[in-house]
Scaffold this active site. Sequence first.
Site, PDB file in Angstrom:
ATOM      1  N   ARG A 163       0.979  -1.093   0.090  1.00  0.00           N
ATOM      2  CA  ARG A 163      -0.005  -0.067   0.062  1.00  0.00           C
ATOM      3  C   ARG A 163       1.039   1.306   0.059  1.00  0.00           C
ATOM      4  NH1 ARG A 163      -5.769  -0.824   1.315  1.00  0.00           N
ATOM      5  NH2 ARG A 163      -5.887  -2.834   0.530  1.00  0.00           N
ATOM      6  N   ARG A 200      -3.489   6.290   0.334  1.00  0.00           N
ATOM      7  CA  ARG A 200      -4.060   7.619   1.210  1.00  0.00           C
ATOM      8  C   ARG A 200      -2.875   8.266   2.084  1.00  0.00           C
ATOM      9  NH1 ARG A 200      -8.599   4.350   3.961  1.00  0.00           N
ATOM     10  NH2 ARG A 200      -7.012   2.674   3.504  1.00  0.00           N
ATOM     11  N   ARG A 237      -7.094  11.536  -7.077  1.00  0.00           N
ATOM     12  CA  ARG A 237      -7.940  10.493  -6.912  1.00  0.00           C
ATOM     13  C   ARG A 237      -9.262  11.512  -6.561  1.00  0.00           C
ATOM     14  NH1 ARG A 237      -9.404   6.069  -4.458  1.00  0.00           N
ATOM     15  NH2 ARG A 237     -11.207   6.884  -4.905  1.00  0.00           N
ATOM     16  N   ASP A 277      -6.673  -3.288  -7.276  1.00  0.00           N
ATOM     17  CA  ASP A 277      -7.467  -4.158  -6.483  1.00  0.00           C
ATOM     18  C   ASP A 277      -7.456  -5.519  -6.475  1.00  0.00           C
ATOM     19  OD1 ASP A 277      -8.427  -2.907  -3.638  1.00  0.00           O
ATOM     20  OD2 ASP A 277      -9.694  -4.540  -4.308  1.00  0.00           O
ATOM     21  N   TYR A 282     -14.576 -12.167   0.391  1.00  0.00           N
ATOM     22  CA  TYR A 282     -15.395 -10.842  -0.124  1.00  0.00           C
ATOM     23  C   TYR A 282     -16.810 -11.476  -0.755  1.00  0.00           C
ATOM     24  CZ  TYR A 282     -11.555  -8.145   1.297  1.00  0.00           C
ATOM     25  OH  TYR A 282     -10.633  -7.297   2.135  1.00  0.00           O
TER      26      TYR A 282
END
Length: 358
Positions: A36, A40, A49, A85, A160
């Site tokens: 990552r 962010r 973004r 992703d 998921y």
Amino acid sequence: MTVAPDPVRPVLPSASDLVHAARGLPVSRTPVWFMRQAGRSLPEYRALRAGTAMLEACQDPDLVTEITLQPVRRHGVDAAILFSDIVLPLVVAGIDIEIKPGIGPVIADPVRSVADVDALPPLDPERLAFLQTAVRQLVAELGATPLIGFAGAPFTLATYLIEGGPSKEHARTKAFMYAEPAAWGRLLDRLAVSAATFLRAQVDAGASAVQLFDSWAGVLSAADYAERVLPHSRAVFDGLGSGRVGEDSVPRIHFGVGTGELLPLIGDAGADVVGVDWRVPLDEAARRVGPTRSLQGNLDPAVLLADRATVDREVRRVVEQGRAARGHIFNLGHGVLPDTDPGVLTHVADLVHELSAR
Ligand code: 1CP
């Protein structure tokens, strides 16, 4: 702006420290990247973004290229990881998924029955042109710095699909695995084919290494993992084949969280490199995976929120303990936390290089 070539570094990604460490070959210094690393923690990412949904951004080759390059320029890390992703192959196949800010992937119609498994659409490789464009652009910009392609492992993607979104216990997933073993096997088979297709597209377009994320495999016992999951993860690596025609296969990294008890098995699925979280020290992890695989990890991402002296002490410990492994790629034990000061990441990359320069 491109990443400035460094005249003292090798000119081919296949001769980089990252690829060499993955193969257990000599390195000039311990390679470092951060799971990552794009995202962010970077203000330039948040700016780029703004106004674009996550899964839309992942399918825009120019945005993917720029976001992937941002942490390489800023931190001087030894690898880029494609901005994407793990749910993207499912989205491209036509499954209704949204990544909700602050939550993660949410599936409109979770897989709850045998019929749901059999109705899942396959991934058509022809629909991955955008991904290959992004990879080609990146390889051209990155020069000697390797690009890591990735995919989600069948088990983690199944969590998921079955839970409908992020979950802690993965209880529905495990219940389905026990109650419907045949449908479970078919589900993981399909996800393995899709992951292999997704990885293959990235390798064919020029990715220099791949990482298979089985982030949540650590919720399983070793016996269940060995019997009900590992064969499907192995099928992903087998499906990836030997790599580009006339070349060695690209190194394969296999990572999960909380996998201390599974480390030897995670290696057996076909990895050159086993990713380790912070729970098991790397010297002990090296004993568990044996002398034929390298290790990646394993600084606790929370350490980066502590004072500088603590950060330095923990980085030194990880670099020292990593010397027990056949090869060591420095990384965190899981992804960068959003509140991390990016300056600390740059400092850690520099410190790892300084401590390990040969
Ligand atoms: O709104 C946003 O900015 C979305 C946040 C975000 C980002 C930046 C998500 C949602 N995914 C990503 C990118 C991403 N996902 C990368 C980028 C490359 C890099 O490392 O820089 C990677 C490798 C992933 C892979 C991924 N997605 C994993 C495996 C890695 C891991 O963290 O274990 C998993 C489990 C996901 C699912 C996912 N996607 C996003 C979130 C918040 C989550 C986790 C949700 C959960 O807790 O279950």
